[in-house]
Design a protein around this motif. Structure first.
Motif: not given
Length: 131
Positions: A8-37
Motif C-alpha cells: 500500500f505505501i509503495r503504491k501510495q508513494k508512486g514507486y514500482t516493484q522494480q524501483q524497490v528491487a533495484d534499491f535492495i539489489a534484487t531482481d523484480v521477480s524476487n522482490y514481487s515474491r517478497k511482497e506477496s509473502g
C-alpha cells in the motif's frame, strides 16, 4: 502472508516493484515474491525498504509467518545428493556458491568430529575400583 502495508505505501508513494528491487539489489521477480509473502524479507531488507520509502520501519513491517520446508533431496539436507548443477536452492536469496561452501565446511566439521571422538576413546582413564 502478503505484505499489505508495504504494498500500500509503495503504491501510495508512486514507486514500482522494480524501483524497490533495484534499491535492495534484487531482481523484480524476487522482490514481487517478497511482497506477496512467498519469500522472506530479511531484517536488513526491511530497513533498506523503509529508508527507500522514507517511512519508519514500523509503518511497513509485518511479521513473517514461519514456513517449514522439508526437502530431503536438497543438497543442504542430504550430503550424498548430486544436487544437479549446484546453483539451485529453495531459499531464492542464498547463492549456490555459499551453499557449496557451507556443505564443504559441514563435511570438514564431520571429519573433525570423528577424529575427536577417536581421540577421546583413546585417552579415557579407566574407572577406579573400590577397595
Amino acid at each position: 502472508m502478503q505484505k499489505e502495508k508495504l504494498r500500500f505505501i509503495r503504491k501510495q508513494k508512486g514507486y514500482t516493484q522494480q524501483q524497490v528491487a533495484d534499491f535492495i539489489a534484487t531482481d523484480v521477480s524476487n522482490y514481487s515474491r517478497k511482497e506477496s509473502g512467498d519469500v522472506r524479507i530479511i531484517p536488513d531488507e526491511w530497513e533498506k525498504i523503509a529508508r527507500f520509502l522514507d517511512v519508519p520501519l514500523e509503518e511497513i513491517y509485518e511479521e513473517e509467518e514461519p514456513k517449514v520446508v522439508v526437502n530431503n533431496d536438497h543438497p543442504v539436507f542430504n550430503d550424498s545428493s548430486s544436487g544437479g548443477n549446484g546453483s539451485f536452492n529453495q531459499f531464492n536469496n542464498i547463492p549456490g556458491s555459499i551453499i557449496e561452501n557451507l556443505q564443504g565446511y559441514i563435511a570438514l566439521l564431520k571429519e573433525e568430529n570423528e577424529k575427536l571422538k577417536e581421540e577421546l576413546k583413546g585417552s579415557q582413564i579407566p574407572s577406579r575400583t573400590k577397595k
